[in-house]
Design a protein around this motif. Structure first.
Motif, PDB file in Angstrom:
ATOM      1  N   LEU A 250       0.764  -1.348  -0.136  1.00 11.16           N
ATOM      2  CA  LEU A 250      -0.239   0.337   0.021  1.00 11.16           C
ATOM      3  C   LEU A 250       0.823   0.897   0.302  1.00 11.16           C
ATOM      4  N   ASP A 251       0.184   2.566  -0.487  1.00 14.38           N
ATOM      5  CA  ASP A 251       1.120   4.104  -0.153  1.00 14.38           C
ATOM      6  C   ASP A 251       1.198   4.220   1.344  1.00 14.38           C
ATOM      7  N   VAL A 252       2.288   3.952   2.253  1.00 13.65           N
ATOM      8  CA  VAL A 252       3.047   3.604   3.285  1.00 13.65           C
ATOM      9  C   VAL A 252       3.626   3.864   3.219  1.00 13.65           C
ATOM     10  N   THR A 253       4.533   4.390   4.033  1.00 13.52           N
ATOM     11  CA  THR A 253       5.909   5.254   4.655  1.00 13.52           C
ATOM     12  C   THR A 253       6.535   4.368   6.222  1.00 13.52           C
ATOM     13  N   GLN A 254       6.094   3.649   6.474  1.00 12.02           N
ATOM     14  CA  GLN A 254       6.652   2.704   7.937  1.00 12.02           C
ATOM     15  C   GLN A 254       5.562   1.261   7.226  1.00 12.02           C
ATOM     16  N   GLY A 255       6.665   0.652   7.242  1.00 12.89           N
ATOM     17  CA  GLY A 255       6.111  -1.091   7.204  1.00 12.89           C
ATOM     18  C   GLY A 255       5.346  -1.507   8.426  1.00 12.89           C
ATOM     19  N   LYS A 256       4.877  -2.283   8.037  1.00 14.12           N
ATOM     20  CA  LYS A 256       3.810  -2.839   9.428  1.00 14.12           C
ATOM     21  C   LYS A 256       4.313  -4.628   9.020  1.00 14.12           C
ATOM     22  N   LEU A 257       5.208  -5.028  10.461  1.00  7.82           N
ATOM     23  CA  LEU A 257       4.914  -6.749  10.525  1.00  7.82           C
ATOM     24  C   LEU A 257       4.170  -6.670  11.239  1.00  7.82           C
ATOM     25  N   GLY A 258       3.168  -7.872  11.448  1.00  8.96           N
ATOM     26  CA  GLY A 258       2.676  -8.987  11.677  1.00  8.96           C
ATOM     27  C   GLY A 258       3.015 -10.089  12.094  1.00  8.96           C
ATOM     28  N   MET A 259       3.226 -10.797  13.341  1.00 10.41           N
ATOM     29  CA  MET A 259       3.380 -12.100  12.907  1.00 10.41           C
ATOM     30  C   MET A 259       2.131 -12.952  13.975  1.00 10.41           C
ATOM     31  N   GLY A 260       1.333 -14.201  14.162  1.00  7.74           N
ATOM     32  CA  GLY A 260       0.917 -14.551  14.656  1.00  7.74           C
ATOM     33  C   GLY A 260       1.568 -16.175  14.977  1.00  7.74           C
ATOM     34  N   PHE A 261       1.261 -16.381  16.498  1.00  4.89           N
ATOM     35  CA  PHE A 261       1.831 -17.479  16.627  1.00  4.89           C
ATOM     36  C   PHE A 261       0.514 -18.253  17.498  1.00  4.89           C
ATOM     37  N   GLY A 316       5.978  -1.487  14.049  1.00  5.96           N
ATOM     38  CA  GLY A 316       5.645  -0.715  12.619  1.00  5.96           C
ATOM     39  C   GLY A 316       7.865  -0.534  12.389  1.00  5.96           C
ATOM     40  N   ILE A 317       7.827  -0.646  11.786  1.00  6.41           N
ATOM     41  CA  ILE A 317       9.173  -1.222  10.919  1.00  6.41           C
ATOM     42  C   ILE A 317       9.919  -0.057   9.537  1.00  6.41           C
ATOM     43  N   GLU A 318      11.395   0.117   9.677  1.00  2.18           N
ATOM     44  CA  GLU A 318      11.485   0.767   8.159  1.00  2.18           C
ATOM     45  C   GLU A 318      11.737  -0.843   7.035  1.00  2.18           C
ATOM     46  N   PHE A 319      10.992  -0.944   6.162  1.00  2.00           N
ATOM     47  CA  PHE A 319      10.744  -1.223   5.112  1.00  2.00           C
ATOM     48  C   PHE A 319      12.281  -2.518   5.219  1.00  2.00           C
ATOM     49  N   GLU A 320      13.526  -1.531   5.246  1.00  2.00           N
ATOM     50  CA  GLU A 320      14.887  -2.777   5.026  1.00  2.00           C
ATOM     51  C   GLU A 320      14.962  -3.393   6.383  1.00  2.00           C
ATOM     52  N   ASN A 321      14.415  -3.090   7.367  1.00  2.00           N
ATOM     53  CA  ASN A 321      14.561  -3.671   8.891  1.00  2.00           C
ATOM     54  C   ASN A 321      13.713  -5.199   8.439  1.00  2.00           C
ATOM     55  N   TYR A 322      12.450  -5.596   7.498  1.00  2.00           N
ATOM     56  CA  TYR A 322      11.945  -6.710   7.845  1.00  2.00           C
ATOM     57  C   TYR A 322      12.813  -7.546   8.310  1.00  2.00           C
ATOM     58  N   VAL A 410       2.908 -14.755   8.790  1.00  3.06           N
ATOM     59  CA  VAL A 410       3.538 -14.038   8.973  1.00  3.06           C
ATOM     60  C   VAL A 410       3.065 -12.651   7.829  1.00  3.06           C
ATOM     61  N   TYR A 411       3.082 -11.867   8.439  1.00  2.00           N
ATOM     62  CA  TYR A 411       2.143 -10.513   7.650  1.00  2.00           C
ATOM     63  C   TYR A 411       2.842  -9.234   7.656  1.00  2.00           C
ATOM     64  N   PHE A 412       3.176  -8.608   6.820  1.00  2.00           N
ATOM     65  CA  PHE A 412       4.219  -7.267   6.066  1.00  2.00           C
ATOM     66  C   PHE A 412       3.480  -6.445   4.843  1.00  2.00           C
ATOM     67  N   LEU A 413       3.050  -5.324   6.190  1.00  2.00           N
ATOM     68  CA  LEU A 413       2.427  -4.328   5.350  1.00  2.00           C
ATOM     69  C   LEU A 413       3.586  -3.672   4.517  1.00  2.00           C
ATOM     70  N   GLN A 414       4.200  -3.205   3.452  1.00  9.59           N
ATOM     71  CA  GLN A 414       5.276  -2.465   2.533  1.00  9.59           C
ATOM     72  C   GLN A 414       4.374  -1.779   1.599  1.00  9.59           C
ATOM     73  N   GLY A 415       5.754  -0.883   1.386  1.00 11.00           N
ATOM     74  CA  GLY A 415       5.387   0.120   0.462  1.00 11.00           C
ATOM     75  C   GLY A 415       5.071  -0.185  -0.730  1.00 11.00           C
ATOM     76  N   LYS A 416       4.535   0.401  -1.520  1.00  8.50           N
ATOM     77  CA  LYS A 416       4.652   0.208  -2.999  1.00  8.50           C
ATOM     78  C   LYS A 416       5.650  -0.665  -3.807  1.00  8.50           C
ATOM     79  N   GLU A 417       6.582   0.385  -3.724  1.00  5.31           N
ATOM     80  CA  GLU A 417       7.984   0.686  -3.679  1.00  5.31           C
ATOM     81  C   GLU A 417       8.823   0.266  -3.823  1.00  5.31           C
TER      82      GLU A 417
END
Length: 420
Positions: A250-261, A316-322, A410-417
């Motif tokens: 999506l058009d986001v500037t901050q990544g969202k990393l979700g993890m389900g256990f 909430g993370i930077e994309f490159e820190n996934y 694992v769910y990762f929401l990242q920017g379009k680019e």
């Protein structure tokens, strides 16, 4: 606290309290959470709050509430386990503080009953104006979740992790189903719900139990009752052979990393403490290490879903820190599983939970929400009994229970680019 049955499928949880200046009266229908009905239930509950036979619009309702010294009645839609709880919560001056000793419980209960049983209608349906207006509001509310990317990511994680299970259904349903709702379907859903669903009522205030019961029986005399549908049994969650990885752009500037256990233990108090150590407080390993020490996340926390046996992580993370964040979160879980923690960490986690249970009695809203969750999921513990369970948990129980926690999704929401 006492819980009694007032009539077929109608239960009262009575919470006597003399320390509050207000009384709380809540009426909640407990229904199975389903994609096909969640949006309709959310819609008609909002329509009911628009007017009754005696008070046919918001102005008349507001005037009546003003006559009750500024009482409030709010619509509520909540998700408790695999149930959707649909109803109203009323807050009013406790009779002990009413001018001239006036009794407010009875008229407030009567108004609550009328909102449920006697909505304003035309030609056997809700007023078209109210239907269309609240349908637009519902669509806006569902869409607005996308504006809160953290809440959106948390919801999407559960939808993916619990796909095909009721627990994956959001409390308001979804936009596509909501857009397809029409007047007859929604009115039929309303009639079906109030006749066949269990009704949980909660009262907190100074009035005696017998008086509360009499007021409610009179207020709900017109409530239709048919065969009552029992609350759903929790569907067991099946751990996949390999963790699922879902990436969304999506058009986001901050990544969202979700993890389900998925939790393989039934020792809920031990898992509750283990999760608090892991990411459930500001003293947790996720907060102190992943966020503060390593600065891999803008935020990082975990939540134990007791009724479903799941733990979810929100960050909430930077994309490159996934990958770094993913690996470090798993490392912190492993640290809890292997008992690599200081004595103060365990005591801080235990203290966090005990303080939460102890403070619950200071809020009528928190008590109502807690006991609704208990009733909706078939539990009968009090905050005090849960606190005793937490006090009794040993470190060995925590480590044993947490070792059954396995990565599921694992769910990762990242920017379009961005590239993960």
């Amino acid at each position: 606290m006492t819980r009694t049955q007032l009539s077929g499928g109608v239960f009262l949880t009575y919470l006597p309290a003399n320390k509050f200046k207000t009384s709380l009266l809540s009426a909640q229908f407990v229904v199975p959470l389903r994609w096909e009905s969640a949006s309709a239930n959310a819609l008609f509950s909002a329509i009911l709050r628009r007017g009754t036979v005696s008070f046919p619009d918001m102005g008349a309702l507001s005037q009546r509430l003003d006559q009750l010294y500024g009482a409030r009645i709010d619509t509520t839609i909540r998700k408790k386990g695999e149930s959707q709880c649909v109803g109203f919560v009323a807050s009013l001056i406790d009779d002990c503080f009413a001018p001239g000793g006036e009794r407010l419980l009875e008229p407030a209960a009567s108004l609550l009953g009328e909102l449920i049983c006697r909505p304003v209608t035309q030609d056997g349906l809700f007023l078209e104006e109210y239907f269309e207006s609240e349908k637009t509001n519902l669509a806006d509310a569902i869409r607005s979740i996308l504006n809160d990317k953290r809440a959106y990511a948390d919801s999407r994680l559960l939808q993916e992790m619990c796909a095909g299970e009721p627990y994956g259904v959001p409390r308001l349903g979804n936009a596509q189903i909501a857009a397809a709702l029409y007047p007859q379907l929604v009115f039929d859903a309303y009639r079906n719900l109030i006749s066949s669903s269990r009704l949980e009522i909660f009262y907190s205030g100074s009035a005696g139990q017998a008086r509360v019961e009499d007021a409610l029986r009179a207020a709900l005399a017109d409530l239709p009752r048919a065969e009552i549908e029992p609350p759903p049994e929790p569907e067991p969650h099946v751990l996949p052979e390999e963790p699922r990885v879902i990436t969304e752009r999506l058009d986001v500037t901050q990544g969202k990393l979700g993890m389900g256990f998925s939790c393989g233990s039934q020792d809920a108090p031990a898992l509750l403490l283990g999760n608090t150590l892991f990411g459930g407080s500001s003293n947790s390993k996720l907060f102190l290490n992943v966020r503060e020490k390593l600065s891999l996340c803008y935020y990082a926390s975990s939540l134990y879903h007791r009724k479903k046996g799941l733990i979810t992580v929100s960050s909430g993370i930077e994309f490159e820190n996934y990958q770094k964040a993913l690996d470090e979160i798993r490392a912190q879980l492993e640290a809890v599983q292997q008992g690599r923690l200081e004595d103060w960490e365990l005591e801080a986690a235990r203290s966090t939970l005990l303080n939460a249970y102890a403070s619950m009695g200071d809020s009528q809203g928190k008590l109502e929400n807690f006991y609704l969750g208990q009733a909706a999921t078939g539990q009968d513990e009090s905050p005090e009994s849960l606190a005793e369970q937490v006090r009794a948990v040993t470190p060995e129980r925590i480590f044993e229970a947490m070792r059954t926690v396995k990565l599921d999704t694992v769910y990762f929401l990242q920017g379009k680019e961005a590239e993960a």
